[in-house]
Write an enzyme that holds these catalytic residues in place. Structure first.
Site, mmCIF file in Angstrom:
data_model
loop_
_atom_site.group_PDB
_atom_site.id
_atom_site.type_symbol
_atom_site.label_atom_id
_atom_site.label_comp_id
_atom_site.label_asym_id
_atom_site.label_seq_id
_atom_site.Cartn_x
_atom_site.Cartn_y
_atom_site.Cartn_z
ATOM 1 N N CYS A 226 -6.790 -3.100 -2.237
ATOM 2 C CA CYS A 226 -6.096 -3.022 -0.945
ATOM 3 C C CYS A 226 -5.884 -4.386 -0.288
ATOM 4 C CB CYS A 226 -6.863 -2.105 0.006
ATOM 5 S SG CYS A 226 -6.960 -0.397 -0.568
ATOM 6 N N HIS B 294 -4.284 -3.394 7.178
ATOM 7 C CA HIS B 294 -4.080 -2.494 6.050
ATOM 8 C C HIS B 294 -4.089 -1.061 6.568
ATOM 9 C CE1 HIS B 294 -4.546 -0.206 2.477
ATOM 10 N NE2 HIS B 294 -5.860 -0.062 2.571
ATOM 11 N N ASN C 298 -1.117 5.576 2.659
ATOM 12 C CA ASN C 298 -1.875 4.413 2.200
ATOM 13 C C ASN C 298 -1.431 4.044 0.789
ATOM 14 O OD1 ASN C 298 -3.759 2.599 1.228
ATOM 15 N ND2 ASN C 298 -5.547 3.774 1.841
#
Length: 329
Positions: A116, A256, A286
């Site tokens: 990520c 994020h 996501n």
């Protein structure tokens, strides 16, 4: 010949698949009550690719948009960095194919597996290359996580999406532009919190392997939440200090997009007004490393970044690996 003092973000781009998957489809499959996913994550829909789509194809669309936005000749791009956890193949890397698709004949190309936080690491490396070599870099983050979801595991099945985002990092002679604060971190004690168990050299593919062995699993969602909030908050605080600035100086906060509760907690820890947070998770879910450049591109499209804006980016993910970058536009 002028000395390159810094870098600047010269172009933004993104690409998402056409297929929109609403929460209701996933909630019905998992036996969850209507509204459960939105309440827990902030996600209402996400985009998933079709069967014949490829990671390099999705990444190329985002890269194409960023190059067009930058208006920089393709023969000047000297390096292509692709941050991804879902390359087309384990070998070869996908970045050379991406550069080829985009007609970047003079570009080196490499994949970066930073989960990520991969985009932040790629952006930091791009900044260093631009400063030392004085040549533009294309940074793309892309993932097709729909093909790595275990549909029976609630913790990951409700979160993950497919998307690509890109930026062109170009030389600047203005020392006040570009990456003015950076902090990168890792904590290998959380190495097994989010994994795809098989497929690496420690556990290669075998004919008797179970399907779930090659799909994503999240061992302890609560522990991931706590560690992500802590890492993102700490890295962002240090990146601001590195630049000699504080939360009040941040024009836009681009975290994020893992889970709305995570970045709201980080925002609260940092003392940043929630109105300055860029939020794309509701419609896009996501997509791991792709969420930050996707959010940058969408934010720029909605309201162009202005010279002098300070934009704070932060992420944490599998590994655990994380970081924060403070940009001066």
């Amino acid at each position: 010949m002028s000395t390159v003092r810094s870098s600047r973000l010269a172009g933004f781009g993104h690409s998402v698949p056409a297929r929109r998957v609403d929460n209701a489809e996933i909630e019905a499959r998992l036996g969850l009550e209507p509204g459960w996913i939105a309440r827990r994550t902030g996600i209402r829909a996400r985009r998933w690719v079709e069967e014949d789509d490829t990671l390099s194809g999705l990444a190329a669309k985002a890269g194409e948009a960023a190059l067009e936005d930058a208006g920089i000749s393709r023969d000047r791009i000297a390096l292509t960095l692709l941050a991804t956890s879902t390359p087309d193949h384990l070998l070869p890397p996908s970045a050379p194919l991406l550069a080829h698709r985009l007609g970047l004949a003079n570009s080196g190309a490499i994949d970066l597996a930073g989960a990520c936080s991969g985009f932040l690491y790629a952006l930091t490396l791009a900044d260093g290359f631009v400063r030392t070599r004085g040549k533009p870099v294309l940074v793309v983050a892309a993932n097709i996580l729909s093909r790595r979801i275990n549909p029976a595991e609630r913790a990951s099945a409700v979160l993950f999406a497919d998307a690509a985002g890109a930026v062109v990092v170009a030389p600047s002679d203005d020392p006040d532009k570009g990456l003015i604060g950076v902090d990168l971190a890792s904590d290998g004690s959380g190495y097994d919190l989010i994994t795809i168990p098989a497929g690496g050299s420690s556990r290669p593919f075998t004919s008797c392997m179970r399907a779930e062995d090659v799909l994503m699993t999240m061992r302890d969602g609560r522990e991931v939440f706590v560690r992500a909030v802590e890492m993102m908050s700490a890295c962002a605080t240090r990146a601001l200090a590195d630049a000699g600035l504080g939360p009040a100086d941040v024009s836009r906060f681009v975290p994020h997009q893992a889970n709305v509760r995570i970045f709201d907690a980080v925002c609260d820890n940092l003392g940043i007004d929630p109105s300055r947070t860029v939020r794309t998770i509701e419609e896009h879910g996501n997509s791991s490393a792709a969420t930050i450049p996707l959010s940058l591109s969408l934010a720029h499209k909605a309201k162009s970044f202005l010279p002098g804006e300070k934009v704070l980016l932060t992420a944490a993910g599998a590994g655990m690996t994380g970081g924060a970058v403070l940009l001066s536009i």
